[in-house]
Design a protein around this motif. Structure first.
Motif: not given
Length: 346
Positions: A209-221, A243-258
Motif C-alpha cells: 500500500v502506497k502512502n499508508l502513513k497518511h491514513a488516519t482511519q479506515m475500515c472495509g466491507s 458485513i463491515p469490518f475493521e482495518s489495521v494499518s502498520d503505518g508503512v505498507s500493509t493493511i490487515t484485519g480479522r
C-alpha cells in the motif's frame, strides 16, 4: 356376655386389618412422580476447539414429542448437573456470552438460530451514527449487518434418558469420517458434548500500500455473505448481506484485519466484493472497490479456501493518494466520499 364377645371380636378383626395394611405399606415403595426425574451430568469435551474460552455455556433439551426446550446454563467450560424427566430428546449447546448475536425460534430445535442486527459499512469508524457510504456496484440492495461474535457449540440426537442410564449420539467434528454409527451409552447418567466453532474466521491483508502513513482511519466491507445460522443442522440463511469490518494499518505498507462471519451459503452465486474506506490526514475520504470490475472481487479466494471456517484473503497493491502537505486536518463527516477506480492485481 354374648354382646361383649361380639364387640371384642369386631375389635380384634379391626386391629388385624390395620396390621395387614401397615405391613403391606412397609414393603412397597410408593411412586408419586410420573415420569421420573433423573439427575444428569453434562460434560464438555473441547478436543475440537482446544483454544476456546467462553465465559459460559447453555444447553437446550428439546423433547422429541414436541414442546419448548428446557435450558440450563453453566459457568465456564466444564458443565454441571441438570434434572431432567425420563424421555427422549434432541440437544443443542452453545456459549452464552455472546453480545452481537441475536436469537430466534428458540421454542423448537429445528427453528433455533442466530443472526445479527443491521448496521452500516462505516460503523467500524463512525459507530451507529454513520449514514452514507458508496457501495460496491451490484451490492447496493444487500442489507448491511454487523459481524457475529465467535460461537462454539454442537448437537446431540437420539438422546434417551431412562431410570438406568442415558444413550445418545454426539459425534466430535474431527471424527465424523470414522464414526461407526453407534450411540454412546452411560450408566452413570453422563452426557458428553463436543463443541466446535460454529462461525467462520476471516483474515485479510492488503500488501504494498502506497502512502499508508497518511491514513488516519479506515475500515472495509465484504458482500455476498450469509446473515444467519440454524444451530440444529448448522445451515446458513440464503439471503446475501454485506458485513463491515475493521482495518489495521502498520503505518508503512500493509493493511490487515480479522472478523467473524456466519459464512458463505454455497448455493448463492453472488460475488464477494471487498470495499475499503480510507480517511487521509488532509480530511479527504476515499472508497476503493466500488466499481463493477475485478479489482476487489475475492470470490475465488472465499470459495476455494482449503478450510471454509478459516479463510485468508490477500490483495496485492493499493495506491492511496499523496495528501497536500500542511493540510487543514481531517474532517469526520461521512459525506463526499471520492470513489477511486484502480486496477488491483490479486
Amino acid at each position: 356376655m354374648k354382646r361383649k364377645t361380639i364387640c371384642t371380636g369386631l375389635a380384634m378383626l379391626y386391629l388385624m386389618t390395620l396390621s395387614v395394611l401397615f405391613s403391606s405399606c412397609e414393603h412397597k415403595d410408593l411412586c408419586y412422580q410420573h415420569p421420573h426425574v433423573k439427575t444428569l451430568r453434562v460434560e464438555f469435551d473441547w478436543r475440537d476447539a482446544p483454544d476456546a474460552s467462553p465465559k459460559g455455556m447453555c444447553v437446550y433439551f428439546y423433547p422429541t414429542e414436541g414442546g419448548g426446550g428446557q435450558r440450563f446454563d453453566f459457568k465456564g467450560t466444564n458443565g454441571g448437573e441438570v434434572e431432567l424427566r425420563v424421555g427422549t430428546y434432541r440437544v443443542m449447546c452453545y456459549n452464552n456470552d455472546t453480545e452481537a448475536v441475536l436469537f430466534h425460534g428458540m421454542d423448537g430445535f429445528d427453528t433455533h438460530g442466530g443472526y445479527t442486527r443491521e448496521g452500516n459499512v462505516l460503523e467500524p469508524i463512525y459507530g451507529n451514527g454513520a449514514n452514507y457510504a458508496p457501495r460496491a456496484e451490484g451490492t447496493e440492495d444487500e442489507r448491511v449487518v454487523i459481524t457475529p461474535d465467535m460461537m462454539w457449540g454442537c448437537t446431540a440426537t437420539e438422546v434417551e434418558v431412562t431410570d438406568t442410564g442415558i444413550s445418545y449420539v454426539c459425534v466430535p467434528e474431527s471424527e465424523r469420517d470414522v464414526w461407526e454409527g453407534k450411540p454412546a451409552v452411560s450408566t452413570e447418567q453422563v452426557i458428553t458434548l463436543y463443541p466446535h466453532e460454529l462461525v467462520c474466521t476471516y483474515t485479510y491483508e492488503v500488501r504494498n500500500v502506497k502512502n499508508l502513513k497518511h491514513a488516519t482511519q479506515m475500515c472495509g466491507s465484504l458482500s455476498g455473505m450469509a446473515p444467519s445460522l440454524l444451530f440444529g443442522d448448522e445451515s446458513l440463511g440464503t439471503e446475501c448481506v454485506t458485513i463491515p469490518f475493521e482495518s489495521v494499518s502498520d503505518g508503512v505498507s500493509t493493511i490487515t484485519g480479522r472478523f467473524y462471519t456466519f459464512g458463505h451459503h454455497e448455493e448463492n452465486t453472488a460475488p464477494h466484493r471487498m470495499t475499503f474506506y480510507v480517511v487521509m490526514d488532509d480530511g479527504k475520504k476515499y472508497a476503493y472497490g466500488t466499481d463493477a470490475g475485478e479489482r476487489f472481487n475475492v470470490t475465488g479466494q472465499v470459495h476455494d479456501a482449503p478450510d471454509k471456517r478459516h479463510v485468508h484473503i490477500i490483495i496485492d497493491g493499493l495506491d492511496l493518494p499523496q495528501p497536500i502537505e500542511n493540510g487543514s486536518g481531517f474532517d469526520v463527516s461521512v459525506d463526499d466520499w471520492e470513489v477511486v477506480e484502480e486496477d488491483i492485481v490479486m
